[in-house]
Design an enzyme around this catalytic site. Structure first.
Site, mmCIF file in Angstrom:
data_model
loop_
_atom_site.group_PDB
_atom_site.id
_atom_site.type_symbol
_atom_site.label_atom_id
_atom_site.label_comp_id
_atom_site.label_asym_id
_atom_site.label_seq_id
_atom_site.Cartn_x
_atom_site.Cartn_y
_atom_site.Cartn_z
ATOM 1 N N TYR A 144 -32.118 9.692 -12.163
ATOM 2 C CA TYR A 144 -31.786 10.923 -11.624
ATOM 3 C C TYR A 144 -32.721 11.885 -10.583
ATOM 4 O O TYR A 144 -33.768 12.079 -11.299
ATOM 5 C CB TYR A 144 -30.853 11.840 -12.130
ATOM 6 C CG TYR A 144 -30.181 12.316 -10.953
ATOM 7 C CD1 TYR A 144 -30.366 14.576 -11.216
ATOM 8 C CD2 TYR A 144 -28.989 12.180 -10.517
ATOM 9 C CE1 TYR A 144 -29.394 14.629 -10.079
ATOM 10 C CE2 TYR A 144 -28.561 12.800 -9.458
ATOM 11 C CZ TYR A 144 -28.665 14.397 -9.648
ATOM 12 O OH TYR A 144 -27.756 14.781 -8.384
ATOM 13 N N ASP A 166 -41.517 11.711 -9.792
ATOM 14 C CA ASP A 166 -40.815 12.769 -9.820
ATOM 15 C C ASP A 166 -40.435 13.477 -11.117
ATOM 16 O O ASP A 166 -40.121 13.436 -11.885
ATOM 17 C CB ASP A 166 -39.136 12.217 -9.750
ATOM 18 C CG ASP A 166 -38.151 13.250 -10.018
ATOM 19 O OD1 ASP A 166 -36.503 13.052 -9.858
ATOM 20 O OD2 ASP A 166 -38.802 14.819 -10.045
ATOM 21 N N LYS A 221 -37.303 22.660 -10.151
ATOM 22 C CA LYS A 221 -36.908 23.508 -11.712
ATOM 23 C C LYS A 221 -37.842 25.009 -11.642
ATOM 24 O O LYS A 221 -38.665 25.377 -11.464
ATOM 25 C CB LYS A 221 -36.427 22.314 -12.020
ATOM 26 C CG LYS A 221 -35.442 21.965 -12.369
ATOM 27 C CD LYS A 221 -35.194 20.917 -13.275
ATOM 28 C CE LYS A 221 -34.817 19.841 -13.170
ATOM 29 N NZ LYS A 221 -33.285 20.099 -13.755
HETATM 30 P P1 KE4 Z 1 -31.639 19.555 -8.241
HETATM 31 O O1 KE4 Z 1 -31.099 18.947 -6.204
HETATM 32 O O2 KE4 Z 1 -30.729 19.777 -8.874
HETATM 33 O O3 KE4 Z 1 -33.359 20.928 -8.024
HETATM 34 O O4 KE4 Z 1 -32.771 18.726 -8.777
HETATM 35 C C1 KE4 Z 1 -32.287 16.863 -8.422
HETATM 36 C C2 KE4 Z 1 -33.466 16.430 -9.598
HETATM 37 C C3 KE4 Z 1 -34.771 15.902 -8.980
HETATM 38 N N1 KE4 Z 1 -35.327 14.477 -10.340
HETATM 39 C C4 KE4 Z 1 -34.811 15.302 -11.431
HETATM 40 C C5 KE4 Z 1 -35.691 14.161 -12.501
HETATM 41 C C6 KE4 Z 1 -34.154 15.877 -11.880
HETATM 42 O O5 KE4 Z 1 -33.417 16.102 -13.546
HETATM 43 C C7 KE4 Z 1 -33.420 16.591 -11.023
HETATM 44 C C8 KE4 Z 1 -31.861 17.761 -10.908
HETATM 45 N N2 KE4 Z 1 -31.414 17.615 -12.736
HETATM 46 C C9 KE4 Z 1 -29.582 17.879 -12.639
HETATM 47 C C10 KE4 Z 1 -30.084 18.055 -14.509
HETATM 48 N N3 KE4 Z 1 -30.326 16.315 -15.523
HETATM 49 C C11 KE4 Z 1 -29.782 18.974 -12.698
HETATM 50 C C12 KE4 Z 1 -28.790 19.595 -13.143
HETATM 51 C C13 KE4 Z 1 -27.242 19.531 -11.882
HETATM 52 O O6 KE4 Z 1 -26.984 17.652 -11.364
HETATM 53 O O7 KE4 Z 1 -26.542 20.907 -12.272
#
Ligand code: KE4
Length: 428
Positions: free
Chosen positions: A146, A241, A269
């Site tokens: 993701y 990533d 994060k």
């Molecule tokens: P954000 O746009 O949510 O800040 O980051 C996206 C993202 C990109 N790359 C990786 C490896 C990530 O894990 C994420 C976001 N992680 C999720 C949880 N697995 C965020 C939680 C959510 O979507 O509320």
């Protein structure tokens, strides 16, 4: 103490009046585990407190950011001071240079760094940059990875899409999806096949160097090195990533841990210390194509926001000054893995546990879990039962078997004992 959720239930009913599904991000909705999402009001150290005044050992830590624990006094003080100075000006600030220098000090391959406001923005910008730099259109991602919710990533993605089993996302047009190529994680042969099928068409390979959105899945031996070679041979940009793994698994992230250099890497994060932030960074010869230096456009009103940068910079400074934290986090992770495996074995429950540093996940299966297809056939109903058993024991796991757990530096022996004891009591 028996946990009740009456105020969270009332709050969820209220939230659903004006917010789609009552949440501002789908994975929070408890859809795959059932029940009412817990509304939290406070956090301190390794604990969260909900609006029914019940406390929990936090094993999500805001999906990664809170590696130092909640309300770390030095981070709070730094943000308090900055808030009294300046929230936001939309002008350059020296804070941003300090942050960029801090990231470069911890990740030498980050020669130029652009701050944005989320991991999604970081990843989508990195793909646009790779396309602008190479002049090519397609990119390879991995099933179950993701990279945020930009259209081009919403193809066989992990996290909330895997949790909800959303194969085709309405609104993502075939035109967008046609340039997104999918390979199986840890399967170098499939990557080589795609590269051979699309000569000179692939701009980038993007991956989570340690997957955390289909549960935690480490790279198998040689996988990252193999991707590096494929990219070198075919002029493809290798993008790590590290939104999850950056500054979590080591000061230099997965690049340092595995000794494989990416051309570009993305962050989020932890670099915000709990405030909204993201970044993409990498080799100067590629990053120089980003506007206003180059013509690959990317922008953001609140990019480099003083409060977010202050929280993140203070977090990174503390991590850099305490390298022993990473050894402690990994020791705790290894102990949890060893002891949980022993407990589930005694209970006659087959589990597979993947762990890297303070990323860990329990998969209810007797097989190893090395890619999305392995993760998808685990016993998700058993995870659902385990989740609610642990919640009622005061332990807050991610509400999905497709998510990695994260623990912070404040997790101590007392909390680990409680996690182990509660697991012993599961279905006993
Ligand atoms: P954000 O746009 O949510 O800040 O980051 C996206 C993202 C990109 N790359 C990786 C490896 C990530 O894990 C994420 C976001 N992680 C999720 C949880 N697995 C965020 C939680 C959510 O979507 O509320």
């Amino acid at each position: 103490m028996s946990y009740t959720y009456s105020n969270s239930t009332l709050a969820f009913n209220r939230a659903q009046q004006r917010i789609p599904g009552g949440v501002n991000s789908p994975v929070r909705a408890f859809k795959s585990v059932g029940g009412t999402p817990i509304f939290m009001k406070a956090g301190k150290g390794t604990y969260l407190t909900d609006i029914d005044d019940q406390s929990y050992i936090d094993l999500i830590n805001s999906w990664g950011p809170m590696i130092l624990g909640h309300s770390h006094p030095q981070v709070v003080e730094a943000v308090r001071k900055q808030a009294l100075q300046l929230f936001s000006s939309g002008t350059p600030s020296e804070l941003e240079s300090e942050m960029a220098e801090q990231i470069h000090a911890m990740v030498p391959t980050a020669e130029l760094i652009r701050l944005v406001n989320s991991g999604t923005e970081a990843c989508m910008s990195a793909i646009r940059l790779a396309r602008g730099y190479t002049g090519r259109h397609k990119f390879i991602k991995f099933a179950g990875n993701y990279h945020g919710h930009a259209d081009c990533f919403l193809v066989k993605a992990g996290s909330g899409l895997a949790t909800f089993d959303i194969e085709k996302v309405p609104g993502v047009t075939p035109g967008v999806g046609q340039d997104t190529l999918i390979a199986q994680y840890n399967n170098l042969d499939q990557v080589k096949e795609l590269v051979a099928l699309h000569p000179d068409e692939i701009a980038a390979i993007i991956l989570e160097p340690i997957a955390g959105n289909m549960g935690c899945i480490p790279p198998t031996s040689g996988f990252l090195e193999g991707l590096r070679s494929v990219c070198d041979e075919h002029g493809i940009v290798l993008i790590f990533d590290e939104v999850m793994t950056g500054f979590r698994v080591s000061a230099g992230g997965a690049q340092e841990l595995y000794g494989v250099e990416a051309d570009l890497c993305t962050y989020g994060k932890i670099i915000g210390g709990g405030m909204p932030i993201g970044a993409f960074a990498g080799k100067r010869k590629i990053m120089e194509h980003i506007a206003p230096l180059g013509s690959v456009y990317q922008a953001g009103t609140l990019s480099g926001n003083p409060l977010a940068v202050t929280a993140g910079r203070e977090t990174l400074r503390i991590l850099q000054e305490n390298p022993a934290f990473y050894d402690q986090l990994d020791q705790n992770g290894q102990q949890l893995k060893t002891d949980l495996l022993a407990i589930f074995s005694e209970k006659g429950m087959p589990v597979s546990i993947n762990q890297v540093g303070s990323m860990i996940s329990v998969h209810f299966t007797e097989h190893s879990v090395n890619h999305y297809d392995d993760s998808a056939v685990c016993n998700h109903d058993m995870f659902k039962e385990y989740f609610h058993h642990m919640l009622a024991s005061g332990i807050y796991l991610p509400p999905s078997s497709y998510e990695s757990w994260f623990f912070n530096i404040q997790l101590g022996d007392q909390e680990i004992d409680h996690i182990l004891h509660s697991t012993k009591m599961f279905k006993s």
